[in-house]
Design a protein around this motif. Sequence first.
Motif, PDB file in Angstrom:
ATOM      1  N   GLU A 131      -5.799  -9.674  -4.676  1.00 40.94           N
ATOM      2  CA  GLU A 131      -6.700  -9.019  -5.635  1.00 40.94           C
ATOM      3  C   GLU A 131      -6.664  -9.706  -6.991  1.00 40.94           C
ATOM      4  OE1 GLU A 131      -5.450  -4.957  -5.460  1.00 40.94           O
ATOM      5  OE2 GLU A 131      -6.745  -4.512  -3.753  1.00 40.94           O
ATOM      6  N   LYS A 182      -6.665   2.645   8.880  1.00 41.78           N
ATOM      7  CA  LYS A 182      -6.335   2.238   7.520  1.00 41.78           C
ATOM      8  C   LYS A 182      -6.273   0.720   7.440  1.00 41.78           C
ATOM      9  CE  LYS A 182      -2.785   2.378   3.928  1.00 41.78           C
ATOM     10  NZ  LYS A 182      -3.686   1.806   2.974  1.00 41.78           N
ATOM     11  N   ARG A 193      -9.807  -0.542   7.411  1.00 40.93           N
ATOM     12  CA  ARG A 193     -10.441  -0.246   6.123  1.00 40.93           C
ATOM     13  C   ARG A 193      -9.939  -1.185   5.033  1.00 40.93           C
ATOM     14  NH1 ARG A 193      -8.893   4.852   5.672  1.00 40.93           N
ATOM     15  NH2 ARG A 193      -7.108   4.393   4.360  1.00 40.93           N
ATOM     16  N   ASP A 194      -8.622  -1.426   4.997  1.00 40.63           N
ATOM     17  CA  ASP A 194      -8.058  -2.330   3.998  1.00 40.63           C
ATOM     18  C   ASP A 194      -8.584  -3.742   4.157  1.00 40.63           C
ATOM     19  OD1 ASP A 194      -6.622  -0.265   2.907  1.00 40.63           O
ATOM     20  OD2 ASP A 194      -4.696  -0.854   3.790  1.00 40.63           O
ATOM     21  N   LYS A 195      -8.651  -4.219   5.401  1.00 42.95           N
ATOM     22  CA  LYS A 195      -9.146  -5.572   5.651  1.00 42.95           C
ATOM     23  C   LYS A 195     -10.628  -5.696   5.282  1.00 42.95           C
ATOM     24  CE  LYS A 195      -7.930  -7.491   9.514  1.00 42.95           C
ATOM     25  NZ  LYS A 195      -7.528  -7.703  10.916  1.00 42.95           N
ATOM     26  N   ALA A 196     -11.392  -4.646   5.534  1.00 42.71           N
ATOM     27  CA  ALA A 196     -12.815  -4.664   5.177  1.00 42.71           C
ATOM     28  C   ALA A 196     -12.987  -4.733   3.658  1.00 42.71           C
ATOM     29  CB  ALA A 196     -13.519  -3.454   5.748  1.00 42.71           C
ATOM     30  N   ARG A 197     -12.166  -3.994   2.943  1.00 36.79           N
ATOM     31  CA  ARG A 197     -12.254  -4.021   1.478  1.00 36.79           C
ATOM     32  C   ARG A 197     -11.870  -5.394   0.912  1.00 36.79           C
ATOM     33  NH1 ARG A 197      -9.570   1.917   0.253  1.00 36.79           N
ATOM     34  NH2 ARG A 197     -11.426   3.113   0.794  1.00 36.79           N
ATOM     35  N   LEU A 198     -10.854  -6.006   1.522  1.00 37.49           N
ATOM     36  CA  LEU A 198     -10.456  -7.345   1.082  1.00 37.49           C
ATOM     37  C   LEU A 198     -11.552  -8.361   1.378  1.00 37.49           C
ATOM     38  CD1 LEU A 198      -6.712  -7.470   2.166  1.00 37.49           C
ATOM     39  CD2 LEU A 198      -7.633  -7.008  -0.099  1.00 37.49           C
ATOM     40  N   ALA A 254     -14.723  -7.782   1.546  1.00 31.87           N
ATOM     41  CA  ALA A 254     -15.830  -7.545   0.609  1.00 31.87           C
ATOM     42  C   ALA A 254     -15.526  -8.185  -0.724  1.00 31.87           C
ATOM     43  CB  ALA A 254     -16.077  -6.045   0.452  1.00 31.87           C
ATOM     44  N   LYS A 255     -14.263  -8.104  -1.166  1.00 31.78           N
ATOM     45  CA  LYS A 255     -13.893  -8.755  -2.429  1.00 31.78           C
ATOM     46  C   LYS A 255     -13.998 -10.268  -2.321  1.00 31.78           C
ATOM     47  CE  LYS A 255     -11.045  -5.277  -4.555  1.00 31.78           C
ATOM     48  NZ  LYS A 255      -9.859  -5.009  -5.334  1.00 31.78           N
TER      49      LYS A 255
END
Length: 78
Positions: A36, A64, A67-72, A74-75
Amino acid sequence: MANIKSAIKRAELNVKQNAKNSAQKSAMRSTIKAFEANPSEELFRAASSSIDKAKSKGLIHKNKASRDKARLAAKLAN
């Protein structure tokens, strides 16, 4: 504290395993924070790998992890 020899051994093993699990979760959090701070492909792979390891050990739920991998991801895309 337990009185039975086998219960004492089991309690000691539980303490060891809890320490190992918390160390692995801490490592996962630190790789995510590193990604991040500076999103790159290499850090994304490291963070994704640490999330998958935690999922395979049962430390986090599979949803979870996803979801965490998807958010990463996207970043990384932005």
